[in-house]
Motif scaffolding. Sequence first.
Motif, short mmCIF file in Angstrom:
data_model
loop_
_atom_site.label_atom_id
_atom_site.label_comp_id
_atom_site.label_asym_id
_atom_site.label_seq_id
_atom_site.Cartn_x
_atom_site.Cartn_y
_atom_site.Cartn_z
N SER A 253 0.84 -1.20 0.00
CA SER A 253 0.00 0.00 0.00
C SER A 253 0.87 1.25 0.00
CB SER A 253 -0.88 0.04 1.25
OG SER A 253 -1.53 -1.19 1.45
N TYR A 254 0.31 2.31 -0.57
CA TYR A 254 0.98 3.61 -0.59
C TYR A 254 -0.03 4.67 -0.21
CZ TYR A 254 2.11 8.03 -2.95
OH TYR A 254 2.28 9.35 -3.24
N LEU A 255 0.39 5.55 0.67
CA LEU A 255 -0.45 6.69 1.04
C LEU A 255 0.38 7.95 0.84
CD1 LEU A 255 -3.12 6.92 3.69
CD2 LEU A 255 -1.38 8.71 3.73
N HIS A 270 7.31 5.03 -7.73
CA HIS A 270 8.22 4.35 -8.66
C HIS A 270 8.54 2.94 -8.16
CE1 HIS A 270 11.32 4.17 -11.79
NE2 HIS A 270 12.05 3.56 -10.88
N VAL A 271 8.89 2.84 -6.89
CA VAL A 271 9.25 1.54 -6.32
C VAL A 271 8.05 0.60 -6.35
CG1 VAL A 271 9.90 0.36 -4.18
CG2 VAL A 271 11.17 2.40 -4.94
N HIS A 276 5.86 -3.96 -7.08
CA HIS A 276 4.56 -4.54 -6.74
C HIS A 276 3.46 -3.79 -7.47
CE1 HIS A 276 6.63 -6.84 -3.70
NE2 HIS A 276 7.18 -5.73 -3.26
N PRO A 277 3.36 -4.03 -8.78
CA PRO A 277 2.44 -3.21 -9.59
C PRO A 277 0.98 -3.32 -9.16
CG PRO A 277 3.46 -4.98 -10.89
CD PRO A 277 4.16 -4.96 -9.58
N PRO A 406 12.95 0.29 -14.07
CA PRO A 406 13.23 0.53 -12.66
C PRO A 406 14.52 1.34 -12.54
CG PRO A 406 12.95 -1.82 -13.11
CD PRO A 406 13.00 -1.13 -14.43
N MET A 407 14.51 2.31 -11.65
CA MET A 407 15.67 3.18 -11.48
C MET A 407 16.93 2.36 -11.19
SD MET A 407 15.79 6.35 -8.82
CE MET A 407 17.26 7.35 -8.58
N TRP A 408 16.78 1.30 -10.43
CA TRP A 408 17.95 0.52 -10.03
C TRP A 408 18.61 -0.21 -11.20
CZ3 TRP A 408 13.19 0.60 -7.83
CH2 TRP A 408 12.30 -0.42 -8.13
N ASP A 409 17.88 -0.43 -12.28
CA ASP A 409 18.51 -0.96 -13.50
C ASP A 409 19.55 0.01 -14.04
OD1 ASP A 409 16.87 -3.14 -13.41
OD2 ASP A 409 16.10 -2.92 -15.45
#
Lengths: 429, 429, 429
Positions: A253-255, A270-271, A276-277, A406-409
Amino acid sequence: MDDLGERMHRLCRELFPICRSITGNGLRKTLGVLKDNLPELVVHEIPTGEVCFDWTIPREWNIRDAYVMDPDGNKIIDFQNSNLYVVGYSLPVDRTVTLEELQGHLYSLPDQPAAIPYVTSYYEERWGFCISEEQRRHLKSGTYRVYIDSELSNGSLTYGEVILPGRSEKEVFLSTYICHPSLANNELSGPVVTTFVAKWLSGLKDRSYTYRIVFIPEGIGAIAYLSRHLEVMKQRVKAGFNVTCIGDDRSYSYLPSRNGNTLSDQVALHVMKHMHPDYIAYTYLDRGSDERQYCSPGIDLPVSSVMRSKYGEYPEYHTSLDDLHLVTPSGLRGGYDVLLQCIRCIEHNETLKLTVLCEPQLDKRGLYPTLSTKESGRQVREMMNLIAYSDGQHSLLDIADKIGVPMWDLFPIVDRLKTHRLLVPTGEA
Amino acid sequence: MDDLGERMHRLCRELFPICRSITGNGLRKTLGVLKDNLPELVVHEIPTGEVCFDWTIPREWNIRDAYVMDPDGNKIIDFQNSNLYVVGYSLPVDRTVTLEELQGHLYSLPDQPAAIPYVTSYYEERWGFCISEEQRRHLKSGTYRVYIDSELSNGSLTYGEVILPGRSEKEVFLSTYICHPSLANNELSGPVVTTFVAKWLSGLKDRSYTYRIVFIPEGIGAIAYLSRHLEVMKQRVKAGFNVTCIGDDRSYSYLPSRNGNTLSDQVALHVMKHMHPDYIAYTYLDRGSDERQYCSPGIDLPVSSVMRSKYGEYPEYHTSLDDLHLVTPSGLRGGYDVLLQCIRCIEHNETLKLTVLCEPQLDKRGLYPTLSTKESGRQVREMMNLIAYSDGQHSLLDIADKIGVPMWDLFPIVDRLKTHRLLVPTGEA
Amino acid sequence: MDDLGERMHRLCRELFPICRSITGNGLRKTLGVLKDNLPELVVHEIPTGEVCFDWTIPREWNIRDAYVMDPDGNKIIDFQNSNLYVVGYSLPVDRTVTLEELQGHLYSLPDQPAAIPYVTSYYEERWGFCISEEQRRHLKSGTYRVYIDSELSNGSLTYGEVILPGRSEKEVFLSTYICHPSLANNELSGPVVTTFVAKWLSGLKDRSYTYRIVFIPEGIGAIAYLSRHLEVMKQRVKAGFNVTCIGDDRSYSYLPSRNGNTLSDQVALHVMKHMHPDYIAYTYLDRGSDERQYCSPGIDLPVSSVMRSKYGEYPEYHTSLDDLHLVTPSGLRGGYDVLLQCIRCIEHNETLKLTVLCEPQLDKRGLYPTLSTKESGRQVREMMNLIAYSDGQHSLLDIADKIGVPMWDLFPIVDRLKTHRLLVPTGEA
């Protein structure tokens, strides 16, 4: 076996029995255990009566024992078995009451008959017991002994703080709360995941940012902390997360922050999108934890929340069912991974600029893979896209969002291009 | 019984028989009746020949009588029965003509054979009669007497104006038109609803804004009024509405200003969304009334329209079928309520700022409801959301939109929080 | 018969057999043919070794003959039949090899067995032949004679340039590439359509803008041209198009600039929407031609692409199947029409301002059609909408988008309103 998940779950188990509230010795004991794991933690006390914005630090509450004895002399409710049995901040009592009078002091959940609810009464003086609806239905009439050995007196509010300096004075802020008694997802998962993230950060050789990490009682603790540190935090905090409900095995979840468009929000989205789309996106209208303070008008810190199952949104919430079966090693590990990825993204975020005009000649620098595979094709495409947007205007996070990876790529590609002086940073993003 | 709806419908009935045009005694008589209801109304005259931007005030048209007599001497068309029979601005005529010649001066609607059309010829000199297609089909050959006792001569263009001062010099502008003869939705509903809204405003003890309300002939009247008041209106008008087609019982409609994002638009959309979520949203390309002038380049006043069934969009439009059966007491009342709610929202709109940092302690002020019900839960949620966005940046209307509640739900909460000095206004919004 | 389409196809046929590469005599011969059609074309040479940003002009490659002779002495591959047989930039060779050794120098497409692929090796020295998979499968074992009479030596890179001055120094930039050998859609369609558009522009009496039109080798040519003209181009170029893949009969395609919102993008989208609403919209991540240079960081020219079937997106791409059956007169004509319409829109784009306040009185100027038809109704509506948005803020293109009509519908209306001094331009848009 996921060793890290197991270690976090073990710490949850150690902390679970402690009776925590917004003040008192349970807080101190909890912080003591956390400090064993995180030596950088410093414990602070704010005395009862100190004024914090519109609020005042309340009296300190401590409890030693409590029980209800039935007409036959059986302890049918015993604080030693579960601290949820007692309403938080209950006044001391030692009386004999009829069942009818007792009923006025009992709290249960008709819709969840097996669960003991979690109830507090910080701002209105009363005493009470929480009990399962099932047990309540079987109470026989007669005379009951009610006993609460508690104390409400001047003392202090206790909180823990960790400051981990980085290359920049700018800060990343992590806040979690330690005022809930024997409840697991909400809320031992937050302090435990935060402790392990702090340990990881502590071991990091070269931090881009300074980390301000607090373990506080929810609500009044956040208000008190802000009242002491607002000015410096407003100058320094670039991103922050309220760490809560981050240990079960169900959803992510994101708030958002109130602003909704801070670095904290952009990173969290982004993460979540890449890891976890199927995450659940709440709105600021669904808020209910310390973002209520951190994002309030005039405070306006960039604080969002990344969670697993959000407070108020799962059936076990605020009952005895929110226990260490609900919170699992893999649940904690999933939450830890998301929060850590957010931090890695912030650490690596910078604005990049291509040092040459037009596309660079990659051949002469050996930057094309010699073996052409599907994977190498993808890497070249990502490298060319990264280069195409490295215009000194876009942060690496912006670029990752624009090119859909993904940014980490991009971290290793950025390193390689920096080594060849094709990309240079133009400043923190 | 809806007394207000009935009273508005009664005024429509009183005004219906008067033969109005863009100039002439019909206008004066109409304004006289309105002034009986609204003593603040002041009547103005602009002389024929006065130049108004690209236009010139035309000659004044008056008509006393008109008829067509058939070969048998029957008055088959009689102005005394309906002023729609005569083409507006018809030249005087008194002749005998063949049926063939007569046909060239008759206007009817083959697709609506029972309806008499509404036709005018302001800028090309001609004479003519409007007739139902059904009646036209039965005209027998022979010689007809055509008689129009009209006059086109120097005079003036008449309009009415009401100025109701408020605490602020800034203005809310209402414009409606009174140039249509016996037509009800388009257009007696506009003048009548505007009159009753003006009466309500006149009775308001403490107006936030000054109200500029005009009753004008459409088109040339708006141009003439603007040519006399543009400078002051551009400085003062914060929001305005063109009041038209606001009396039938069918749909609700909204037509934006050219800018599309003025306070007038934001308020109209908010009111429609909450009061009539199935309203029809038109675009500025669907325009057709005085927003054509008010929103034209260089004028750019913030004027939108809230309507019931929009001009041009209902079958009875500009025919004898647009009568007082189509316009009803409840239709007028529905339109009145929407327009009034828009005005209330503008009156109450202000930018608010929380006076404390972090959430205020509501307990100590008794601001939590003592009885916890579903309704009280909603009220607390709305109060906390209102507080959360009272940052001195959002208007109350912005906040209502953000938190998804009708603005008027917040009025009493704002009052209570102001009383406790938790919210202070930082300026009109 | 579409004469223009036929003439373009004829020019394609004339150019098709020439062996082009990024340098060499094929380029010069091609530019010679184009100059026959477009006398304004000037040919430039950039010497081998000149440094262009991160790149260096390579050695010049020329080839006179090449073949593979089978064990029986048959020329099974013959450069005289198709220049695709030889890998571009192949080193000279004259040897006898076994079938096994030969295989290591052959390129074919197992998935498209009838097609000869198009292969180049500009930056790694090698020699090789391209062959159909079908032919390859029938090669018999034995000894083969391989012969390439080519030369890689200091010389220059050749390109063509046309400058057509206009009223403004501001420029429209057209770029197309001439480095592909016998391939039709990608890429003879681009140079040929560009040549015919340039001829049209050359015949235009009164150009609003100056036109800079280049015929270059892809990649290195764009980089070299930019390295010589960047400063002036950054100051002057208002819009540009990379002209490629514009001659087949299938889809229409649009690929944006990196910015995505330049005049070039707005025009291209407008033209596509109205002329070919089923066009394919690619993103900048799908790029693959000289926009890679024109839109790179620090270059940032407003260059988009309007195409028919985009490179990489049709099966015949980069094979011998991309021939003059695929590219047709009607395909070229469709592409020409789109590109020309884009240019007409740019030429006519300006910011317009109404000279009167409120709507003008059109009657007195005879601007209303005397005969009322469906078509005249549409024209009046478009005229009134044009007037309504002529506020000195919107370009004619903005207005066309706002009112939902093709910009070219407004050209005659703008002319009429300018004649009556109702609209005046306030500057180029």
